[in-house]
Design a protein around this motif. Structure first.
Motif, short mmCIF file in Angstrom:
data_model
loop_
_atom_site.label_atom_id
_atom_site.label_comp_id
_atom_site.label_asym_id
_atom_site.label_seq_id
_atom_site.Cartn_x
_atom_site.Cartn_y
_atom_site.Cartn_z
N UNK A 119 0.83 -1.21 0.00
CA UNK A 119 0.00 0.00 0.00
C UNK A 119 0.86 1.25 0.00
N UNK A 120 1.95 1.24 0.76
CA UNK A 120 2.86 2.40 0.81
C UNK A 120 3.48 2.64 -0.55
N UNK A 121 4.00 1.57 -1.15
CA UNK A 121 4.68 1.70 -2.43
C UNK A 121 3.72 2.12 -3.55
N UNK A 122 2.51 1.61 -3.52
CA UNK A 122 1.55 1.92 -4.57
C UNK A 122 0.98 3.32 -4.44
N UNK A 123 1.01 3.89 -3.21
CA UNK A 123 0.40 5.21 -3.00
C UNK A 123 1.28 6.35 -3.46
N UNK A 124 2.56 6.11 -3.61
CA UNK A 124 3.48 7.17 -4.01
C UNK A 124 3.44 7.36 -5.53
#
Length: 358
Positions: A119-124
């Motif tokens: 989720x962190x990687x996809x949100x950036x």
């Protein structure tokens, strides 16, 4: 800095600090927190105060506050997602640090999960530097995540935990400029084969070496034999132990080096290595010498002069020698700057307090 520091202006006129060009303003903000890790509260405090200077300072200060993110738990991840951000501005991370299995004495602590990582990687919108850490050297990061659009501009990868490529992943489309590896962690050869297609852009390599560590430089060479001819920056850090013979040979074969950093090498090994370098383009050399370092009772300028006579250093413009005092020493820190040699090379000798190796 706070709003009270802003110079007064005539009524209706914008303050001079509010009229700085965006590029200069961004650089001012960057320099104000240079060298401060994202986990240090002082960094956040400085950036929040900068946002109070003028309305035009809010956006660059907020961008810098978001640009370096260190997440080591589920709680920090939730804080990352809950932070309010402008909807029209994609999140650009100059540095993302993910630290797994860190367990402080906190009953409410929950480690970072694989789902939260995704989720962190996809949100950036864009992630330019990725640092993966694990205290227990576990590997919960799925390399398939590097296929996400957010990693299309990934330029730096630092690994402090092992990464095992998943089955079916043949290559990665990232184009790295910088790679940092620790021999305390054994990386499988398959990882470097996976990165081989992206190593044609690699210009900077950092290696932390221990006596019984994995020969990561050998695995890099097996995957990408052309690497020594393209590296411009090489940093080797160890803890006063001799380097493996194959690593010495690797350093010697780097023919395009412009910056070489050798930290924690014994002095005799440094003096034996420098004359054998194949590069003739070195412009900066950084050395760390033992706390007990002396040069036959002669001034440090004599040691500088000894180094500058080496053919491989004939293009050198900057030479820095750092000696770190042991704890409890009554010696005072000092900094000596001299310009020596026919090339007017700047030579700096620094005596500082001891700090731990990475």
């Amino acid at each position: 800095m706070s709003s009270s520091c802003v110079a007064s202006s005539p009524a209706g006129a914008a303050s001079p600090v509010a009229l700085l060009p965006p590029e200069l303003l961004a650089r001012v903000v960057e320099l104000s927190v240079e060298g401060l890790p994202p986990t240090v509260r002082l960094r956040s405090a400085i950036l929040r105060n900068l946002a109070l200077v003028a309305q035009s300072w809010v956006e660059p200060a907020q961008r810098a506050l978001e640009s370096r993110v260190h997440i080591d738990s589920y709680g920090r991840a939730r804080n990352f997602f809950d932070r309010a951000r402008p909807a029209d501005r994609p999140l650009v991370l100059d540095e993302l640090v993910l630290f797994y299995d860190f367990a402080p004495l906190d009953e409410d602590f929950y480690p970072l999960t694989e789902l939260m990582t995704r989720s962190i990687c996809a949100s950036a919108g864009e992630i330019r530097s990725l640092h993966l850490r694990s205290a227990l050297f576990m590997s919960p990061f799925d390399l398939n995540l590097l296929l996400l659009p957010s990693f299309a501009e990934l330029r730096e990868l630092k690994l402090s935990m092992p990464l095992e490529p998943p089955a079916g992943l043949a290559s990665l489309p990232v184009h790295l400029n910088k790679l940092a590896l620790s021999a305390m962690v054994d990386q499988p050869p398959s990882l470097f084969r996976l990165l081989a297609r992206s190593l044609d852009t690699l210009r900077s390599l950092q290696l932390f070496v221990i006596k019984s560590g994995a020969p990561l430089h050998e695995r890099l060479l097996d995957a990408y034999p052309a690497l020594p001819s393209q590296l411009a920056h090489l940093a080797i850090t160890t803890h006063w132990v001799p380097l493996p013979g194959t690593l010495n040979q690797f350093i010697r074969s780097c023919s395009s080096l412009r910056v070489l950093s050798l930290e924690g090498l014994v002095t005799n090994e440094i003096l034996g290595l420098l004359p054998t370098l194949s590069t003739t383009s070195l412009v900066a050399l950084d050395l760390t010498v033992p706390a007990t370092f002396t040069w036959f009772g002669s001034p440090i300028e004599s040691f500088f002069d000894r180094l500058l006579r080496e053919t491989a250093l004939r293009s050198l413009r900057s030479l820095t020698v750092t000696r770190r005092m042991e704890s409890g020493s009554d010696e005072q820190p000092q900094r000596l700057i001299a310009r020596l040699g026919p090339r007017d090379c700047e030579c700096v000798y620094e005596v500082t307090a001891r700090r731990p190796l990475p």
